[in-house]
Design a protein around this motif. Structure first.
Motif, PDB file in Angstrom:
ATOM      1  N   THR A 160       9.138   8.039  -4.500  1.00  0.00           N
ATOM      2  CA  THR A 160       9.815   6.996  -3.132  1.00  0.00           C
ATOM      3  C   THR A 160       8.219   7.388  -1.744  1.00  0.00           C
ATOM      4  N   ALA A 161       7.720   8.099  -2.441  1.00  0.00           N
ATOM      5  CA  ALA A 161       6.339   8.690  -0.994  1.00  0.00           C
ATOM      6  C   ALA A 161       5.576   7.271  -0.474  1.00  0.00           C
ATOM      7  N   GLY A 162       5.277   7.959   0.908  1.00  0.00           N
ATOM      8  CA  GLY A 162       4.570   6.455   1.185  1.00  0.00           C
ATOM      9  C   GLY A 162       5.827   5.519   1.550  1.00  0.00           C
ATOM     10  N   ASN A 163       6.891   6.246   1.476  1.00  0.00           N
ATOM     11  CA  ASN A 163       7.739   4.941   2.529  1.00  0.00           C
ATOM     12  C   ASN A 163       7.444   4.206   3.604  1.00  0.00           C
ATOM     13  N   VAL A 168       1.483  -1.454  -0.079  1.00  0.00           N
ATOM     14  CA  VAL A 168      -0.015   0.009  -0.113  1.00  0.00           C
ATOM     15  C   VAL A 168       0.952   1.576  -0.041  1.00  0.00           C
ATOM     16  N   GLY A 169       1.614   1.408   0.605  1.00  0.00           N
ATOM     17  CA  GLY A 169       2.754   2.679   0.643  1.00  0.00           C
ATOM     18  C   GLY A 169       3.536   2.398  -0.848  1.00  0.00           C
ATOM     19  N   SER A 170       3.623   1.577  -1.170  1.00  0.00           N
ATOM     20  CA  SER A 170       4.410   2.450  -2.613  1.00  0.00           C
ATOM     21  C   SER A 170       2.510   2.076  -4.261  1.00  0.00           C
ATOM     22  N   THR A 171       1.662   1.513  -3.481  1.00  0.00           N
ATOM     23  CA  THR A 171       0.651   1.970  -4.546  1.00  0.00           C
ATOM     24  C   THR A 171       0.023   3.330  -3.640  1.00  0.00           C
ATOM     25  N   LEU A 190       4.699  -7.740  -0.562  1.00  0.00           N
ATOM     26  CA  LEU A 190       6.009  -8.042  -0.289  1.00  0.00           C
ATOM     27  C   LEU A 190       6.881  -7.296  -2.191  1.00  0.00           C
ATOM     28  N   GLY A 191       6.937  -8.906  -3.060  1.00  0.00           N
ATOM     29  CA  GLY A 191       7.199  -8.680  -4.342  1.00  0.00           C
ATOM     30  C   GLY A 191       6.515  -7.210  -5.268  1.00  0.00           C
ATOM     31  N   MET A 192       5.562  -7.104  -4.736  1.00  0.00           N
ATOM     32  CA  MET A 192       4.339  -5.599  -5.566  1.00  0.00           C
ATOM     33  C   MET A 192       4.870  -4.386  -5.164  1.00  0.00           C
ATOM     34  N   LEU A 193       4.939  -4.486  -3.564  1.00  0.00           N
ATOM     35  CA  LEU A 193       5.570  -3.404  -3.170  1.00  0.00           C
ATOM     36  C   LEU A 193       7.060  -3.339  -4.202  1.00  0.00           C
ATOM     37  N   TYR A 194       7.653  -3.973  -4.814  1.00  0.00           N
ATOM     38  CA  TYR A 194       9.107  -3.721  -5.090  1.00  0.00           C
ATOM     39  C   TYR A 194       8.453  -3.025  -6.821  1.00  0.00           C
ATOM     40  N   VAL A 195       7.598  -3.743  -7.421  1.00  0.00           N
ATOM     41  CA  VAL A 195       7.092  -3.862  -8.773  1.00  0.00           C
ATOM     42  C   VAL A 195       6.797  -2.938  -8.740  1.00  0.00           C
ATOM     43  N   VAL A 196       6.345  -2.001  -7.581  1.00  0.00           N
ATOM     44  CA  VAL A 196       5.457  -0.809  -8.198  1.00  0.00           C
ATOM     45  C   VAL A 196       6.429   0.743  -7.836  1.00  0.00           C
ATOM     46  N   ARG A 197       6.902   0.780  -6.697  1.00  0.00           N
ATOM     47  CA  ARG A 197       8.088   1.417  -6.469  1.00  0.00           C
ATOM     48  C   ARG A 197       8.872   1.683  -7.556  1.00  0.00           C
TER      49      ARG A 197
END
Length: 369
Positions: free
Chosen positions: A266-269, A83-86, A146-153
């Motif tokens: 990097t917003a929402g980190n 959600v942070g990356s999104t 966790l994988g989507m966190l890195y993909v989206v970021r």
């Protein structure tokens, strides 16, 4: 003392009847918020003023909207680390569109409502991918998100080349103005972000307490296997909660970008951790099936008012991290105390309810704690 399934007693540390200890434990988020307001009001005369309360509430709105989406996922027994990356990604999409899109040598400037719809659609798409991976392909929620966190970021960084969109005001002659309305305008005296937070909270509360989907969600979070055998569309519910989580993350990202008048990949980190903390402080069980919107809102206000209060009285940012972490640890500890002895999600044999009806969650506090 209330009971759950036959022969099971509600886990509690206290005797029947009114007990001050039970009241303090179950209402800990509310009492913590009151204590924070009282302490910082004494330490700073500027803390408890109408203007400052509204300013702090606009900061809390981002956390709260994000946390409400996280609540739905946690009620289902899952977790959403993306959600942070999104949140950051939705701001990047808005910034990208506000700068103009080149198509066939022509630069198009989408209207504001188009920007908002596309950004929210992108967040819902991220949630849909999470939900499909988890519900259909049985990927563990922690691993999938966790994988989507890195993909989206990573996609956000590729879109901006690691830079930040600093001007989101738009130009009147291009028809793409109005984005700052989310961050700076007011509705009936309330910041727009706070108004949106209230609307989201009311809608989700009604969804959980007045609809079949809400009953399905609490039931599948309490005992997924029993719910599935009783006719609850467990997979469909799981996908929907992740879609809603992604949607709310995008809404929070648009509000944050508007308040900052900039969009950064990097917003929402680490905001996903703040959202989880708000849900836990609000009394939800990480094992699923227990939690309320009211408690989650209180948890978000505890974190937001504490952080802003520490800033106002001039506490070092390092100590702010320590205090916030201590509050989260304490909340987790109190949750462990409150829910110890709770039966495992697969421990209860499913009942013979008719197809399409949801079995009751495995704790009596599923909709009231």
């Amino acid at each position: 003392m209330t009971t759950t399934a036959t022969g099971q007693r509600r886990p509690t540390l206290f005797k029947d009847g009114f007990d001050l200890g039970r009241l303090l434990l179950q209402g800990r988020a509310f009492f913590a918020l009151i204590a924070i307001i009282v302490v910082f009001s004494v330490l700073s005369p500027n803390y408890f003023t109408v203007g400052n309360i509204l300013t702090m509430s606009s900061h809390v709105a981002v956390y709260a909207i994000l946390a409400i989406g996280m609540l739905l996922v946690i009620l289902n027994g899952g977790i959403d680390l993306s959600v942070g990356s999104t949140l950051g990604f939705s701001g990047v999409i808005a910034g990208f569109l506000m700068q103009g899109v080149q198509i066939g040598g022509v630069t198009l400037y989408p209207a504001l409502w188009v920007v908002v719809l596309i950004a929210c659609g992108a967040g819902a798409l991220v949630g849909l991918i999470n939900g499909v991976l988890i519900a259909r392909f049985k990927v563990a929620p922690f691993v999938a998100t966790l994988g989507m966190l890195y993909v989206v970021r990573g996609v956000g960084l590729l879109m901006t080349n690691g830079l930040t969109y600093n001007d989101l005001a738009g130009q009147p002659d291009l028809g793409n103005t109005g984005f700052d309305w989310l961050g700076f305008n007011r509705l009936l005296g309330l910041p727009i972000g706070v108004a949106i937070m209230i609307i989201v909270a009311v809608v989700v509360s009604l969804l959980l307490n007045r609809t079949r989907f809400g009953r399905w969600l609490y039931a599948s979070g309490g005992n997924e296997r029993a719910s599935e055998l009783s006719g609850v569309p467990v997979k469909r519910v799981k996908v929907r909660v992740y879609v809603l989580s992604g949607l709310f993350a995008s809404i929070a990202g648009l509000i944050l970008s508007s308040e900052l008048t900039s969009a950064s990949p990097t917003a929402g980190n680490s905001y996903e951790l703040t959202a989880i903390a708000a849900v836990v402080i609000g009394g939800a069980a990480l094992t699923g099936g227990i939690g309320t919107v009211r408690g989650t809102l209180l948890g978000a206000f505890v974190i937001g008012f504490l952080s802003d209060g520490l800033v106002i009285i001039g506490v070092s940012s390092y100590w702010q991290t320590v205090f916030t972490g201590a509050v989260i640890v304490l909340a987790v500890l109190l949750n462990a105390v409150q829910y110890r002895g709770r039966p495992r999600r697969s421990a209860t044999k499913p009942s013979n309810d008719s197809a399409g009806s949801a079995p009751a969650p495995q704790t009596s506090s599923a909709a009231t704690s």
